[in-house]
Design a protein around this motif. Structure first.
Motif, PDB file in Angstrom:
ATOM      1  N   PHE A 127      20.473 -14.001  36.274  1.00 14.46           N
ATOM      2  CA  PHE A 127      19.973 -14.015  35.163  1.00 14.46           C
ATOM      3  C   PHE A 127      20.809 -12.450  34.480  1.00 14.46           C
ATOM      4  O   PHE A 127      20.874 -11.662  35.104  1.00 14.46           O
ATOM      5  CB  PHE A 127      18.496 -13.533  35.230  1.00 14.46           C
ATOM      6  CG  PHE A 127      17.607 -13.079  33.825  1.00 14.46           C
ATOM      7  CD1 PHE A 127      17.370 -14.315  33.093  1.00 14.46           C
ATOM      8  CD2 PHE A 127      17.300 -12.136  33.784  1.00 14.46           C
ATOM      9  CE1 PHE A 127      16.658 -13.973  32.009  1.00 14.46           C
ATOM     10  CE2 PHE A 127      16.535 -11.803  32.633  1.00 14.46           C
ATOM     11  CZ  PHE A 127      16.033 -12.608  31.941  1.00 14.46           C
ATOM     12  N   THR A 128      20.719 -12.703  33.032  1.00 12.68           N
ATOM     13  CA  THR A 128      21.609 -11.681  32.284  1.00 12.68           C
ATOM     14  C   THR A 128      20.727 -10.412  32.531  1.00 12.68           C
ATOM     15  O   THR A 128      19.507 -10.475  32.378  1.00 12.68           O
ATOM     16  CB  THR A 128      21.490 -12.070  30.757  1.00 12.68           C
ATOM     17  OG1 THR A 128      21.997 -13.241  30.542  1.00 12.68           O
ATOM     18  CG2 THR A 128      22.277 -11.005  30.080  1.00 12.68           C
ATOM     19  N   GLY A 129      21.446  -9.508  33.133  1.00 12.89           N
ATOM     20  CA  GLY A 129      20.906  -8.068  33.344  1.00 12.89           C
ATOM     21  C   GLY A 129      20.187  -8.040  34.870  1.00 12.89           C
ATOM     22  O   GLY A 129      20.094  -6.937  35.287  1.00 12.89           O
ATOM     23  N   GLN A 130      20.362  -9.113  35.694  1.00 13.22           N
ATOM     24  CA  GLN A 130      20.021  -9.428  37.041  1.00 13.22           C
ATOM     25  C   GLN A 130      18.527  -9.110  37.170  1.00 13.22           C
ATOM     26  O   GLN A 130      18.034  -8.927  38.265  1.00 13.22           O
ATOM     27  CB  GLN A 130      20.797  -8.319  37.839  1.00 13.22           C
ATOM     28  CG  GLN A 130      22.202  -9.268  38.174  1.00 13.22           C
ATOM     29  CD  GLN A 130      23.206  -8.763  37.063  1.00 13.22           C
ATOM     30  OE1 GLN A 130      23.169  -7.662  36.612  1.00 13.22           O
ATOM     31  NE2 GLN A 130      23.927  -9.766  36.595  1.00 13.22           N
ATOM     32  N   ALA A 131      17.523  -8.728  36.099  1.00 11.56           N
ATOM     33  CA  ALA A 131      16.223  -8.248  36.294  1.00 11.56           C
ATOM     34  C   ALA A 131      15.457  -9.344  35.420  1.00 11.56           C
ATOM     35  O   ALA A 131      15.620  -9.107  34.398  1.00 11.56           O
ATOM     36  CB  ALA A 131      15.890  -6.662  36.072  1.00 11.56           C
ATOM     37  N   ILE A 132      14.590  -9.973  36.102  1.00 13.21           N
ATOM     38  CA  ILE A 132      13.725 -10.983  35.336  1.00 13.21           C
ATOM     39  C   ILE A 132      12.335 -10.559  36.089  1.00 13.21           C
ATOM     40  O   ILE A 132      11.943 -10.463  36.807  1.00 13.21           O
ATOM     41  CB  ILE A 132      14.168 -12.240  35.997  1.00 13.21           C
ATOM     42  CG1 ILE A 132      13.693 -13.308  35.052  1.00 13.21           C
ATOM     43  CG2 ILE A 132      14.050 -12.462  37.526  1.00 13.21           C
ATOM     44  CD1 ILE A 132      14.185 -14.820  35.349  1.00 13.21           C
ATOM     45  N   ALA A 133      11.501 -10.762  34.708  1.00  8.87           N
ATOM     46  CA  ALA A 133       9.984 -10.392  35.058  1.00  8.87           C
ATOM     47  C   ALA A 133       9.345 -11.697  35.676  1.00  8.87           C
ATOM     48  O   ALA A 133       8.427 -11.583  36.498  1.00  8.87           O
ATOM     49  CB  ALA A 133       9.287 -10.611  33.564  1.00  8.87           C
ATOM     50  N   MET A 134       9.841 -12.895  35.653  1.00  2.64           N
ATOM     51  CA  MET A 134       9.152 -14.147  36.299  1.00  2.64           C
ATOM     52  C   MET A 134       9.350 -14.115  37.673  1.00  2.64           C
ATOM     53  O   MET A 134      10.671 -13.872  38.204  1.00  2.64           O
ATOM     54  CB  MET A 134      10.079 -15.476  35.708  1.00  2.64           C
ATOM     55  CG  MET A 134       9.448 -16.821  36.466  1.00  2.64           C
ATOM     56  SD  MET A 134      10.223 -18.123  35.897  1.00  2.64           S
ATOM     57  CE  MET A 134      11.766 -18.029  36.397  1.00  2.64           C
ATOM     58  N   SER A 135       8.639 -14.132  38.827  1.00  2.28           N
ATOM     59  CA  SER A 135       8.696 -14.090  40.148  1.00  2.28           C
ATOM     60  C   SER A 135       9.297 -15.564  40.648  1.00  2.28           C
ATOM     61  O   SER A 135       9.177 -16.530  39.807  1.00  2.28           O
ATOM     62  CB  SER A 135       7.194 -13.870  40.703  1.00  2.28           C
ATOM     63  OG  SER A 135       6.382 -14.938  40.443  1.00  2.28           O
ATOM     64  N   ALA A 136       9.692 -15.448  41.790  1.00  2.00           N
ATOM     65  CA  ALA A 136      10.441 -16.897  42.372  1.00  2.00           C
ATOM     66  C   ALA A 136       9.301 -18.039  42.217  1.00  2.00           C
ATOM     67  O   ALA A 136       8.264 -17.833  42.777  1.00  2.00           O
ATOM     68  CB  ALA A 136      10.709 -16.578  43.684  1.00  2.00           C
ATOM     69  N   PRO A 137       9.459 -18.727  41.445  1.00  2.00           N
ATOM     70  CA  PRO A 137       8.551 -19.949  41.275  1.00  2.00           C
ATOM     71  C   PRO A 137       8.450 -21.096  42.037  1.00  2.00           C
ATOM     72  O   PRO A 137       7.429 -21.936  42.412  1.00  2.00           O
ATOM     73  CB  PRO A 137       8.973 -20.619  39.878  1.00  2.00           C
ATOM     74  CG  PRO A 137      10.442 -20.458  39.712  1.00  2.00           C
ATOM     75  CD  PRO A 137      10.664 -19.053  40.528  1.00  2.00           C
ATOM     76  N   LEU A 138       9.439 -21.212  42.818  1.00  2.00           N
ATOM     77  CA  LEU A 138       9.565 -22.246  44.101  1.00  2.00           C
ATOM     78  C   LEU A 138       9.921 -21.679  45.489  1.00  2.00           C
ATOM     79  O   LEU A 138      10.474 -20.547  45.620  1.00  2.00           O
ATOM     80  CB  LEU A 138      11.047 -23.002  43.689  1.00  2.00           C
ATOM     81  CG  LEU A 138      10.925 -23.693  42.271  1.00  2.00           C
ATOM     82  CD1 LEU A 138      12.078 -24.672  42.157  1.00  2.00           C
ATOM     83  CD2 LEU A 138       9.772 -24.736  42.135  1.00  2.00           C
ATOM     84  N   TYR A 139       9.226 -22.492  46.520  1.00  2.00           N
ATOM     85  CA  TYR A 139       9.559 -21.971  47.710  1.00  2.00           C
ATOM     86  C   TYR A 139       9.456 -23.365  48.659  1.00  2.00           C
ATOM     87  O   TYR A 139       9.046 -24.237  48.142  1.00  2.00           O
ATOM     88  CB  TYR A 139       8.129 -21.287  48.438  1.00  2.00           C
ATOM     89  CG  TYR A 139       7.865 -20.109  47.726  1.00  2.00           C
ATOM     90  CD1 TYR A 139       8.642 -18.733  47.944  1.00  2.00           C
ATOM     91  CD2 TYR A 139       6.881 -19.768  46.544  1.00  2.00           C
ATOM     92  CE1 TYR A 139       8.444 -17.679  47.175  1.00  2.00           C
ATOM     93  CE2 TYR A 139       6.833 -18.642  45.698  1.00  2.00           C
ATOM     94  CZ  TYR A 139       7.523 -17.412  46.378  1.00  2.00           C
ATOM     95  OH  TYR A 139       7.356 -16.468  45.636  1.00  2.00           O
ATOM     96  N   ASP A 140      10.189 -23.325  49.984  1.00  2.00           N
ATOM     97  CA  ASP A 140      10.069 -24.272  50.749  1.00  2.00           C
ATOM     98  C   ASP A 140       8.663 -24.848  50.943  1.00  2.00           C
ATOM     99  O   ASP A 140       7.871 -24.164  51.043  1.00  2.00           O
ATOM    100  CB  ASP A 140      10.849 -24.073  51.922  1.00  2.00           C
ATOM    101  CG  ASP A 140      12.411 -23.745  51.793  1.00  2.00           C
ATOM    102  OD1 ASP A 140      12.685 -24.411  50.622  1.00  2.00           O
ATOM    103  OD2 ASP A 140      13.063 -23.159  52.515  1.00  2.00           O
ATOM    104  N   GLU A 141       8.504 -26.395  50.943  1.00  2.00           N
ATOM    105  CA  GLU A 141       7.272 -27.109  51.396  1.00  2.00           C
ATOM    106  C   GLU A 141       6.274 -26.831  50.511  1.00  2.00           C
ATOM    107  O   GLU A 141       4.806 -26.484  51.003  1.00  2.00           O
ATOM    108  CB  GLU A 141       7.141 -26.649  52.922  1.00  2.00           C
ATOM    109  CG  GLU A 141       8.234 -27.039  53.825  1.00  2.00           C
ATOM    110  CD  GLU A 141       8.577 -28.565  53.909  1.00  2.00           C
ATOM    111  OE1 GLU A 141       7.808 -29.261  53.616  1.00  2.00           O
ATOM    112  OE2 GLU A 141       9.827 -28.592  53.997  1.00  2.00           O
ATOM    113  N   ILE A 142       6.218 -26.511  49.281  1.00  2.00           N
ATOM    114  CA  ILE A 142       5.168 -26.157  48.314  1.00  2.00           C
ATOM    115  C   ILE A 142       4.447 -27.377  47.923  1.00  2.00           C
ATOM    116  O   ILE A 142       3.435 -27.462  47.530  1.00  2.00           O
ATOM    117  CB  ILE A 142       5.348 -25.224  47.103  1.00  2.00           C
ATOM    118  CG1 ILE A 142       6.313 -26.068  46.247  1.00  2.00           C
ATOM    119  CG2 ILE A 142       5.681 -23.912  47.643  1.00  2.00           C
ATOM    120  CD1 ILE A 142       6.624 -25.127  44.962  1.00  2.00           C
ATOM    121  N   LEU A 143       5.093 -28.348  48.145  1.00  2.00           N
ATOM    122  CA  LEU A 143       4.541 -29.831  47.756  1.00  2.00           C
ATOM    123  C   LEU A 143       5.031 -30.717  49.032  1.00  2.00           C
ATOM    124  O   LEU A 143       5.972 -30.504  49.971  1.00  2.00           O
ATOM    125  CB  LEU A 143       4.744 -30.416  46.355  1.00  2.00           C
ATOM    126  CG  LEU A 143       6.185 -30.341  45.957  1.00  2.00           C
ATOM    127  CD1 LEU A 143       6.806 -31.857  46.387  1.00  2.00           C
ATOM    128  CD2 LEU A 143       6.137 -30.301  44.593  1.00  2.00           C
TER     129      LEU A 143
END
Length: 194
Positions: A106-122
């Motif tokens: 991400f530009t600036g390396q700081a993003i407000a969105m937390s990680a949306p994907l994790y292993d085995e979430i579906l």
């Protein structure tokens, strides 16, 4: 959801989406809004009623419209894939505010969105392992389709055009060389009036 909409690679099942979705439409002749069953041509509903509510729910950051994100960003699907899978701890010496997360893509390396994907979430119906990279690939594929749902049809039309041009080119060449050869070999002599 993509399977219900019929793309990419699944048969069209309009009844699944139409039976479950209620869409606010209108106004009718009395100026009132009404609900009706959803159609495949309807837009996806927005998750927030207005930009202020979206900012309040996302630590002050307005989430972007992702409809054209793969077309708008340099790198397209690769950028989105890297962004979704690139969350990690910040390196030594870099400190972030409490509500920001480190992502080197991400530009600036700081993003407000937390990680949306994790292993085995579906769980996939066909038994495909639900790894973060598989989920990110599916998200990127869907976003690419959402940006250009007519892509495959446009490519097929282009191939048909190439086929037609390929068939008409020899005919045009024949007409030019043989039917118009009289004009090419004709000698025009200019004689001034006496």
């Amino acid at each position: 959801l993509a399977q219900e909409l019929g793309e990419p690679g699944f048969p069209l099942q309009s009844t699944l989406y139409g039976e479950t979705a209620e869409v606010v439409d209108g106004p009718d002749e009395n100026g009132e809004m009404f609900t009706r069953p959803g159609k495949l041509s309807d837009y996806f509903p927005k998750p927030y009623p207005n930009p202020e509510a979206a900012r309040a729910a996302n630590n002050g950051a307005l989430p972007p419209d992702l409809s054209y994100i793969t077309s708008a960003r340099h790198g397209g699907e690769d950028y989105v894939f890297s962004l979704l899978t690139g969350y990690c701890d910040p390196p030594a010496g870099i400190s972030l505010r409490e509500e920001l997360h480190y992502n080197p893509y991400f530009t600036g390396q700081a993003i407000a969105m937390s990680a949306p994907l994790y292993d085995e979430i579906l769980e996939y119906d066909d038994g495909t392992p639900a790894t973060m990279s598989q989920l990110a690939k599916d998200v990127c594929t869907f976003l690419r389709w959402a940006a250009e749902p007519e892509h495959d049809q446009r490519k097929r039309m282009g191939l048909k055009m190439l086929l037609i041009v390929g068939l008409l080119l020899p005919v045009t060449y024949y007409l030019k060389r043989h039917k118009w050869s009289i004009l090419k070999s004709r000698k025009i002599v200019y004689r001034p009036p006496k």
